[in-house]
Design a protein around this motif. Structure first.
Motif, PDB file in Angstrom:
ATOM      1  N   PRO A  68      41.421  73.734  59.854  1.00  0.00           N
ATOM      2  CA  PRO A  68      40.349  72.902  60.413  1.00  0.00           C
ATOM      3  C   PRO A  68      40.427  71.425  60.032  1.00  0.00           C
ATOM      4  O   PRO A  68      40.098  70.564  60.840  1.00  0.00           O
ATOM      5  CB  PRO A  68      39.066  73.541  59.892  1.00  0.00           C
ATOM      6  CG  PRO A  68      39.449  74.749  59.150  1.00  0.00           C
ATOM      7  CD  PRO A  68      40.928  74.858  59.098  1.00  0.00           C
ATOM      8  N   GLU A  69      40.880  71.130  58.833  1.00  0.00           N
ATOM      9  CA  GLU A  69      40.949  69.731  58.406  1.00  0.00           C
ATOM     10  C   GLU A  69      41.984  68.945  59.211  1.00  0.00           C
ATOM     11  O   GLU A  69      41.874  67.736  59.355  1.00  0.00           O
ATOM     12  CB  GLU A  69      41.248  69.633  56.903  1.00  0.00           C
ATOM     13  CG  GLU A  69      42.631  70.103  56.483  1.00  0.00           C
ATOM     14  CD  GLU A  69      42.823  71.605  56.407  1.00  0.00           C
ATOM     15  OE1 GLU A  69      43.963  72.042  56.192  1.00  0.00           O
ATOM     16  OE2 GLU A  69      41.839  72.365  56.555  1.00  0.00           O
ATOM     17  N   GLU A  70      42.993  69.621  59.763  1.00  0.00           N
ATOM     18  CA  GLU A  70      44.014  68.959  60.573  1.00  0.00           C
ATOM     19  C   GLU A  70      43.627  68.910  62.052  1.00  0.00           C
ATOM     20  O   GLU A  70      44.223  68.166  62.827  1.00  0.00           O
ATOM     21  CB  GLU A  70      45.355  69.668  60.417  1.00  0.00           C
ATOM     22  CG  GLU A  70      45.916  69.583  59.009  1.00  0.00           C
ATOM     23  CD  GLU A  70      47.198  70.380  58.843  1.00  0.00           C
ATOM     24  OE1 GLU A  70      47.916  70.583  59.837  1.00  0.00           O
ATOM     25  OE2 GLU A  70      47.481  70.800  57.709  1.00  0.00           O
ATOM     26  N   ALA A  71      42.640  69.697  62.431  1.00  0.00           N
ATOM     27  CA  ALA A  71      42.265  69.787  63.840  1.00  0.00           C
ATOM     28  C   ALA A  71      41.455  68.579  64.304  1.00  0.00           C
ATOM     29  O   ALA A  71      41.586  68.161  65.459  1.00  0.00           O
ATOM     30  CB  ALA A  71      41.457  71.063  64.084  1.00  0.00           C
ATOM     31  N   LEU A  72      40.632  68.031  63.453  1.00  0.00           N
ATOM     32  CA  LEU A  72      39.707  66.984  63.873  1.00  0.00           C
ATOM     33  C   LEU A  72      40.396  65.790  64.534  1.00  0.00           C
ATOM     34  O   LEU A  72      39.986  65.382  65.634  1.00  0.00           O
ATOM     35  CB  LEU A  72      38.829  66.532  62.706  1.00  0.00           C
ATOM     36  CG  LEU A  72      37.710  65.576  63.073  1.00  0.00           C
ATOM     37  CD1 LEU A  72      36.789  66.179  64.127  1.00  0.00           C
ATOM     38  CD2 LEU A  72      36.918  65.203  61.827  1.00  0.00           C
ATOM     39  N   PRO A  73      41.449  65.206  63.955  1.00  0.00           N
ATOM     40  CA  PRO A  73      42.088  64.070  64.624  1.00  0.00           C
ATOM     41  C   PRO A  73      42.668  64.431  65.999  1.00  0.00           C
ATOM     42  O   PRO A  73      42.612  63.637  66.935  1.00  0.00           O
ATOM     43  CB  PRO A  73      43.198  63.635  63.667  1.00  0.00           C
ATOM     44  CG  PRO A  73      42.862  64.244  62.369  1.00  0.00           C
ATOM     45  CD  PRO A  73      42.033  65.453  62.647  1.00  0.00           C
ATOM     46  N   VAL A  74      43.212  65.635  66.118  1.00  0.00           N
ATOM     47  CA  VAL A  74      43.786  66.077  67.396  1.00  0.00           C
ATOM     48  C   VAL A  74      42.680  66.242  68.429  1.00  0.00           C
ATOM     49  O   VAL A  74      42.792  65.782  69.571  1.00  0.00           O
ATOM     50  CB  VAL A  74      44.578  67.390  67.214  1.00  0.00           C
ATOM     51  CG1 VAL A  74      45.065  67.928  68.553  1.00  0.00           C
ATOM     52  CG2 VAL A  74      45.751  67.187  66.264  1.00  0.00           C
ATOM     53  N   LEU A  75      41.602  66.904  68.047  1.00  0.00           N
ATOM     54  CA  LEU A  75      40.496  67.131  68.972  1.00  0.00           C
ATOM     55  C   LEU A  75      39.809  65.820  69.364  1.00  0.00           C
ATOM     56  O   LEU A  75      39.425  65.635  70.523  1.00  0.00           O
ATOM     57  CB  LEU A  75      39.502  68.113  68.368  1.00  0.00           C
ATOM     58  CG  LEU A  75      40.034  69.537  68.199  1.00  0.00           C
ATOM     59  CD1 LEU A  75      39.074  70.370  67.360  1.00  0.00           C
ATOM     60  CD2 LEU A  75      40.293  70.183  69.538  1.00  0.00           C
ATOM     61  N   GLU A  76      39.662  64.895  68.410  1.00  0.00           N
ATOM     62  CA  GLU A  76      39.053  63.598  68.723  1.00  0.00           C
ATOM     63  C   GLU A  76      39.915  62.806  69.704  1.00  0.00           C
ATOM     64  O   GLU A  76      39.403  62.198  70.650  1.00  0.00           O
ATOM     65  CB  GLU A  76      38.834  62.784  67.448  1.00  0.00           C
ATOM     66  CG  GLU A  76      37.693  63.285  66.607  1.00  0.00           C
ATOM     67  CD  GLU A  76      37.547  62.525  65.302  1.00  0.00           C
ATOM     68  OE1 GLU A  76      38.550  61.930  64.818  1.00  0.00           O
ATOM     69  OE2 GLU A  76      36.434  62.517  64.756  1.00  0.00           O
ATOM     70  N   ALA A  77      41.233  62.816  69.480  1.00  0.00           N
ATOM     71  CA  ALA A  77      42.143  62.104  70.384  1.00  0.00           C
ATOM     72  C   ALA A  77      42.098  62.718  71.780  1.00  0.00           C
ATOM     73  O   ALA A  77      42.089  61.999  72.788  1.00  0.00           O
ATOM     74  CB  ALA A  77      43.563  62.144  69.833  1.00  0.00           C
ATOM     75  N   ASN A  78      42.055  64.033  71.837  1.00  0.00           N
ATOM     76  CA  ASN A  78      42.004  64.711  73.131  1.00  0.00           C
ATOM     77  C   ASN A  78      40.697  64.400  73.855  1.00  0.00           C
ATOM     78  O   ASN A  78      40.695  64.143  75.063  1.00  0.00           O
ATOM     79  CB  ASN A  78      42.176  66.216  72.932  1.00  0.00           C
ATOM     80  CG  ASN A  78      42.425  66.931  74.227  1.00  0.00           C
ATOM     81  OD1 ASN A  78      43.138  66.434  75.084  1.00  0.00           O
ATOM     82  ND2 ASN A  78      41.842  68.097  74.387  1.00  0.00           N
TER      83      ASN A  78
END
Length: 96
Positions: A68-78
């Motif tokens: 989950p800690e690595e998901a946030l930047p990817v989801l925000e960019a998407n």
């Protein structure tokens, strides 16, 4: 046939989310590996390409479950790319 459509053959966007043979959604390490594979497959497309953005969403979803800690930047960019194209997140999700 649109390359984005899934015809029950494992082709199209759904091949990164569920098994075309049994219909079960991928999970765990397989889901994460396929999330990365999908992202790497479409990475060379323009940033605004719909399929590339969808692949980023699949990767974000896979990371959300396992890291989950690595998901946030990817989801925000998407999300930023989705909203930048004038779509709502709900509209985009329905097409995938």
């Amino acid at each position: 046939v649109n390359e984005f459509e899934d015809q029950g053959t494992g082709e199209g966007g759904m091949k990164w989310l569920k098994c075309f043979d049994c219909g079960q959604q991928f999970h765990g390490a397989v889901f994460l590996a396929l999330g990365w594979a999908g992202w790497k497959t479409y990475l060379g497309r323009p940033e605004t390409d719909e399929i590339r953005c969808l692949a980023m969403g699949v990767l974000g979803g896979a990371l959300h479950v396992s890291r989950p800690e690595e998901a946030l930047p990817v989801l925000e960019a998407n999300l930023a790319k989705t909203l930048g194209r004038g779509e709502s997140a709900g509209t985009r999700r329905k097409r995938f």
